[in-house]
Scaffold this active site. Structure first.
Site, PDB file in Angstrom:
ATOM      1  N   LYS A 126       0.875  -1.186   0.000  1.00  0.00           N
ATOM      2  CA  LYS A 126       0.000   0.000   0.000  1.00  0.00           C
ATOM      3  C   LYS A 126       0.905   1.227   0.000  1.00  0.00           C
ATOM      4  O   LYS A 126       2.036   1.169   0.492  1.00  0.00           O
ATOM      5  CB  LYS A 126      -0.872   0.011   1.267  1.00  0.00           C
ATOM      6  CG  LYS A 126      -2.095   0.875   1.146  1.00  0.00           C
ATOM      7  CD  LYS A 126      -3.249   0.162   0.432  1.00  0.00           C
ATOM      8  CE  LYS A 126      -4.395   1.109   0.160  1.00  0.00           C
ATOM      9  NZ  LYS A 126      -5.566   0.404  -0.392  1.00  0.00           N
ATOM     10  N   ASP A 166      -6.977   4.338  -4.667  1.00  0.00           N
ATOM     11  CA  ASP A 166      -7.632   4.188  -3.362  1.00  0.00           C
ATOM     12  C   ASP A 166      -8.235   5.567  -3.091  1.00  0.00           C
ATOM     13  O   ASP A 166      -8.441   6.340  -4.037  1.00  0.00           O
ATOM     14  CB  ASP A 166      -6.615   3.772  -2.283  1.00  0.00           C
ATOM     15  CG  ASP A 166      -7.288   3.400  -0.954  1.00  0.00           C
ATOM     16  OD1 ASP A 166      -7.918   2.340  -0.886  1.00  0.00           O
ATOM     17  OD2 ASP A 166      -7.217   4.193   0.024  1.00  0.00           O
TER      18      ASP A 166
HETATM   19  P1  NDP Z   1     -12.941   7.682  -2.889  1.00  0.00           P
HETATM   20  O1  NDP Z   1     -11.907   8.687  -2.626  1.00  0.00           O
HETATM   21  O2  NDP Z   1     -13.427   7.463  -4.264  1.00  0.00           O
HETATM   22  O3  NDP Z   1     -14.217   7.924  -1.949  1.00  0.00           O
HETATM   23  C1  NDP Z   1     -14.126   7.969  -0.579  1.00  0.00           C
HETATM   24  C2  NDP Z   1     -15.439   8.464  -0.035  1.00  0.00           C
HETATM   25  O4  NDP Z   1     -15.398   8.420   1.383  1.00  0.00           O
HETATM   26  C3  NDP Z   1     -15.747   9.899  -0.414  1.00  0.00           C
HETATM   27  O5  NDP Z   1     -17.124  10.072  -0.498  1.00  0.00           O
HETATM   28  C4  NDP Z   1     -15.145  10.670   0.766  1.00  0.00           C
HETATM   29  O6  NDP Z   1     -15.749  11.948   0.962  1.00  0.00           O
HETATM   30  C5  NDP Z   1     -15.455   9.756   1.908  1.00  0.00           C
HETATM   31  N1  NDP Z   1     -14.442   9.892   2.970  1.00  0.00           N
HETATM   32  C6  NDP Z   1     -13.107   9.751   2.834  1.00  0.00           C
HETATM   33  N2  NDP Z   1     -12.485   9.976   4.000  1.00  0.00           N
HETATM   34  C7  NDP Z   1     -13.462  10.271   4.876  1.00  0.00           C
HETATM   35  C8  NDP Z   1     -13.476  10.603   6.245  1.00  0.00           C
HETATM   36  N3  NDP Z   1     -12.325  10.672   6.941  1.00  0.00           N
HETATM   37  N4  NDP Z   1     -14.678  10.835   6.829  1.00  0.00           N
HETATM   38  C9  NDP Z   1     -15.834  10.748   6.125  1.00  0.00           C
HETATM   39  N5  NDP Z   1     -15.867  10.453   4.822  1.00  0.00           N
HETATM   40  C10 NDP Z   1     -14.716  10.215   4.209  1.00  0.00           C
HETATM   41  O7  NDP Z   1     -12.353   6.302  -2.294  1.00  0.00           O
HETATM   42  P2  NDP Z   1     -12.807   4.815  -2.582  1.00  0.00           P
HETATM   43  O8  NDP Z   1     -14.274   4.767  -2.801  1.00  0.00           O
HETATM   44  O9  NDP Z   1     -11.897   4.263  -3.606  1.00  0.00           O
HETATM   45  O10 NDP Z   1     -12.426   4.102  -1.203  1.00  0.00           O
HETATM   46  C11 NDP Z   1     -13.346   4.010  -0.108  1.00  0.00           C
HETATM   47  C12 NDP Z   1     -12.890   2.907   0.826  1.00  0.00           C
HETATM   48  O11 NDP Z   1     -12.839   1.660   0.107  1.00  0.00           O
HETATM   49  C13 NDP Z   1     -11.495   3.077   1.418  1.00  0.00           C
HETATM   50  O12 NDP Z   1     -11.477   2.495   2.709  1.00  0.00           O
HETATM   51  C14 NDP Z   1     -10.625   2.252   0.485  1.00  0.00           C
HETATM   52  O13 NDP Z   1      -9.434   1.828   1.119  1.00  0.00           O
HETATM   53  C15 NDP Z   1     -11.556   1.075   0.231  1.00  0.00           C
HETATM   54  N6  NDP Z   1     -11.275   0.312  -0.972  1.00  0.00           N
HETATM   55  C16 NDP Z   1     -11.234   0.877  -2.207  1.00  0.00           C
HETATM   56  C17 NDP Z   1     -11.000   0.101  -3.326  1.00  0.00           C
HETATM   57  C18 NDP Z   1     -11.066   0.650  -4.687  1.00  0.00           C
HETATM   58  O14 NDP Z   1     -10.981  -0.147  -5.649  1.00  0.00           O
HETATM   59  N7  NDP Z   1     -11.235   1.958  -4.892  1.00  0.00           N
HETATM   60  C19 NDP Z   1     -10.713  -1.334  -3.212  1.00  0.00           C
HETATM   61  C20 NDP Z   1     -10.874  -1.861  -1.861  1.00  0.00           C
HETATM   62  C21 NDP Z   1     -11.111  -1.047  -0.806  1.00  0.00           C
HETATM   63  P3  NDP Z   1     -15.256  13.224   0.129  1.00  0.00           P
HETATM   64  O15 NDP Z   1     -15.882  13.093  -1.231  1.00  0.00           O
HETATM   65  O16 NDP Z   1     -15.768  14.372   0.914  1.00  0.00           O
HETATM   66  O17 NDP Z   1     -13.762  13.149   0.074  1.00  0.00           O
END
Ligand code: NDP
Length: 444
Positions: A126, A166
């Site tokens: 990571k 991510d």
């Molecule tokens: P994105 O950046 O696309 O989206 C993240 C979302 O979560 C956004 O809506 C963001 O809000 C919100 N968010 C992020 N940090 C916080 C916080 N501290 N408090 C509240 N809301 C928060 O990321 P992903 O969708 O790619 O990833 C989401 C999760 O899934 C993570 O844990 C990641 O590790 C996991 N994941 C992702 C994979 C992937 O293929 N993308 C694969 C496996 C796991 P805002 O828009 O305001 O930033």
């Protein structure tokens, strides 16, 4: 003292300032206790657990970049190469101000087991940076990505370490990172996944984590005599994972009534309109207040609140530790029957225990969100054979991998007398594969 307790005590002492990493290691080691106890001598002899909890290496570097006004900023970049016993290091890059070594170690550690569960030949890693892409122009994001790759390129490669996206790293960022790698190395290789479809990306990769989460849920529900059709669901997040989880849940006949971002959340009694959500988040890159503006029937609330909404199933898809004990109690009080993690470790240890003890189904992210990395590995295969598979072919493979993971974790839990404990099942199944590969390859 048992072997697990000894190693846990040492990990706590050495990593006291990294709570997320401690949380992840504690969860895994506690839940594989039965396996370790049964093989104690064999594992102790080769210091298996001590090696498992220590990354192969951590690379940190300076990332200087220039903003649109000509001011120079310095960020910190990282790559944690955790374990390559079963394949090249594989795991995403996160750009978020909260990023520090402890978060990336937790994510890298989880990734080792997740990748093992996919059945594909990928190790765990990571990386990322404390850079915040919010409010930056495309040109600023491009300059940052170029500066980041100018250092990272030394440590990655198609057979060495293959990063992906991510939080904060989507198609735009992957494109800039890939372009810089190609420019510096003069080689065109599949050393990043989540690429655009015109330059080696795989169909369905964008949708894979969200779709995979729902395929996995479908199978777990089937094993428990339940189904998604007609169910009301709550989802947190509004990013890559959340959007495609909502889309697939709706295709499978469920109604999803919430989503959220880091400032607020939406309750849409008519069901989230995915087209509007995509427009707001993928095109406008705006706040959820814009969703409310387009859907007058929906409610927008500041802060956190998704878990207070009545539902059958809950899908935390935003970030780590976003669902705590109070949230778990609210879900239980509202009759929720299952929590399926889309994000990595979104549920605190205390909340996880509460959910399991109160008769709700629960699957950990390392099993239920593995569809993203699995499809990344399928992208690597396509890049290696210089071919592109059809969307139907990739989707069918994704579905079969996710069904397979659900069945594997269910049977691993049963084998150790913990039927229905999918946390234990996921950790045991992932651990057994990695442990066997590490032992076979000797002490290193
Ligand atoms: P994105 O950046 O696309 O989206 C993240 C979302 O979560 C956004 O809506 C963001 O809000 C919100 N968010 C992020 N940090 C916080 C916080 N501290 N408090 C509240 N809301 C928060 O990321 P992903 O969708 O790619 O990833 C989401 C999760 O899934 C993570 O844990 C990641 O590790 C996991 N994941 C992702 C994979 C992937 O293929 N993308 C694969 C496996 C796991 P805002 O828009 O305001 O930033």
């Amino acid at each position: 003292m048992s072997y697990v307790d000894e190693v846990l005590a040492a990990v706590k002492m050495k990593n006291a300032h990294e709570p997320e990493f401690l949380q992840a290691v504690t969860e895994v080691l506690e839940s594989i206790r039965a396996v370790v106890d049964a093989n104690e001598e064999k594992y102790r002899k080769v210091a298996l657990l001590e090696r498992l909890v220590e990354p192969d290496r951590i690379i940190t570097f300076r990332v200087p970049w220039t903003d649109d006004k000509g001011e120079v900023h310095v960020q910190r970049g990282y790559r944690v190469q955790f374990n390559n016993a079963i394949g090249p290091y594989k795991g995403g890059l996160r750009f978020h101000p909260s990023v520090y070594q402890g978060i990336l170690k937790f994510l890298g550690f989880e990734q080792v087991f997740k990748n093992a569960l996919t059945t594909l030949p990928i190790g765990g890693g990571k990386g990322g940076s404390d850079f915040d892409p919010h409010g930056k122009s495309d040109a600023e994001v491009m300059r940052f990505c170029q500066a980041f790759m100018t250092e990272l390129y030394k440590y990655v490669g198609a057979d060495i370490d293959v990063p992906a996206g991510d939080i904060g790293v989507g198609g735009r960022e992957v494109g800039y990172l890939f372009g810089q790698y190609k420019r510096i190395t003069n080689s065109y290789e599949g050393m990043l996944t989540g690429k655009g479809l015109t330059f080696g990306g795989s169909l369905i990769r964008t949708q894979a984590t969200g779709y995979g989460l729902l395929y996995h849920t479908e199978e777990i529900l089937r094993l428990n005599g339940q189904k998604l059709e007609g169910a009301t669901c709550v989802v947190s997040g509004a990013g890559n994972v959340a959007i495609y989880a909502i889309e697939k849940a709706q295709q499978l006949g469920a109604k999803v009534v919430t989503c959220s971002d880091s400032t607020g959340w939406i309750y849409d009694p008519d069901g989230i309109d995915v087209a509007v959500l995509k427009e707001v988040k993928e095109v406008m890159r705006a706040r959820l207040t814009e969703y409310k503006a387009a859907r007058p029937n929906a409610e927008y609330h500041e802060g956190k609140g998704v878990w207070t909404v009545k539902c059958d199933y809950a899908f935390p898809c935003a970030t780590q530790n976003e669902l705590d004990i109070e949230d778990a109690k609210a879900l239980a009080a509202n009759g929720c029957k299952g929590v399926f993690e889309g994000a990595n470790m979104p549920t605190t240890l205390e909340a996880t225990t509460y959910i399991q003890k109160n008769g709700m189904l629960f699957t950990p992210g390392k099993a239920s969100n593995a569809g993203g990395v699995a499809t990344s590995a399928l992208e690597m295969s396509q890049n290696s054979e210089r071919l592109s598979w059809s969307a139907e072919e990739v989707d069918a493979k994704l579905k079969s991998i996710m069904y397979g993971i659900a069945d594997t974790i269910a049977s691993a839990a049963e084998r150790y007398g913990m039927k229905g404990n999918y946390v234990a099942g996921a950790n045991i199944a992932g651990f057994e594969k990695v442990a066997e590969a590490m032992i076979a390859q000797g002490v290193y």
